[in-house]
Design an enzyme around this catalytic site. Sequence first.
Site, mmCIF file in Angstrom:
data_model
loop_
_atom_site.group_PDB
_atom_site.id
_atom_site.type_symbol
_atom_site.label_atom_id
_atom_site.label_comp_id
_atom_site.label_asym_id
_atom_site.label_seq_id
_atom_site.Cartn_x
_atom_site.Cartn_y
_atom_site.Cartn_z
ATOM 1 N N ARG A 39 -83.955 -51.745 47.909
ATOM 2 C CA ARG A 39 -82.847 -52.443 47.257
ATOM 3 C C ARG A 39 -82.717 -52.096 45.784
ATOM 4 N NH1 ARG A 39 -82.611 -58.424 50.178
ATOM 5 N NH2 ARG A 39 -82.658 -57.614 52.316
ATOM 6 N N ASP A 86 -74.467 -70.839 44.832
ATOM 7 C CA ASP A 86 -75.415 -69.783 45.173
ATOM 8 C C ASP A 86 -75.786 -69.064 43.883
ATOM 9 O OD1 ASP A 86 -76.221 -68.477 48.082
ATOM 10 O OD2 ASP A 86 -76.394 -67.038 46.443
#
Length: 280
Positions: free
Chosen positions: A42, A150
């Site tokens: 990632r 979030d």
Amino acid sequence: MKQSSAKQYAFSDAEYEELRRIIEQSVGIALASGKRDLVYGRVSRRVRALGLSSFAEYLARLRKGDQAELEELVNAMTTNVTQFFRESHHFDYLRETFLPEMVQRHQRDRVIRIWSAGCSSGEEPYSIAVVMAEFLDAHPGWRAEIWATDVDGAILRQAEEGVYPMESLKDVSQERLRRFFLRGKGVNEGKVRVGKSLREIVQFQRVNLIQPWRIRQSFDAVFCRNVIIYFDRAHKKQVVEGFADHLAPKGHLFLGHSESLHGLTDRYQLIGKTIYRRRD
């Protein structure tokens, strides 16, 4: 010093440990030693996107206080796996038990407030909104407010847009599809968009659960499902204690199927499958 082999960039133990510390300090995600390949995969995309030549250069950028890139790192490391009406027993409880109790309790202000903490791409808060809209049809004069948060800014923008592939609504009935969703046409064939009536109920905002919350109101329920499982014990305790502080008397906390408050706090009573009520 070990380095990964057959990879585009060298990735030392020290670099991995520093990234682990940054991620945990930023969002509370405690990465086990076995997550090295995941982190490499990632973060290397960010190294490549920035035109850098090494993880060392990337870490140097973070050390200089690049807040925009820190947010990109958080976005890259956040897991966003969800679906409409996931863990359906929670929505059954919401409809059959929780909302009728709220109507009895909120005779004065007639507003029911729910926080979807760790809302990802929006399927959870919109599922809550469907249940609340249906229930409130039979209770005119009542309002629903859903605050959806979030830490991942990119996924929140997607949630606000409310556009999903049709296959992600496989657990949504045809009746609900007709009432609450708009089917795409032409280039949007195979997609649906959440209708205006639901989008007006849900307010999205970026919130980092392990940093101080600027919240003045209380909530009747908090959904925080499959989020604290990634935190270490100290951050789990911090977050669930914070929820208790912001829940109304007898407010509910809904956790994910693999999560528990056992040994973390005595401020809740377990009343159902991963459903807790604040002790008053």
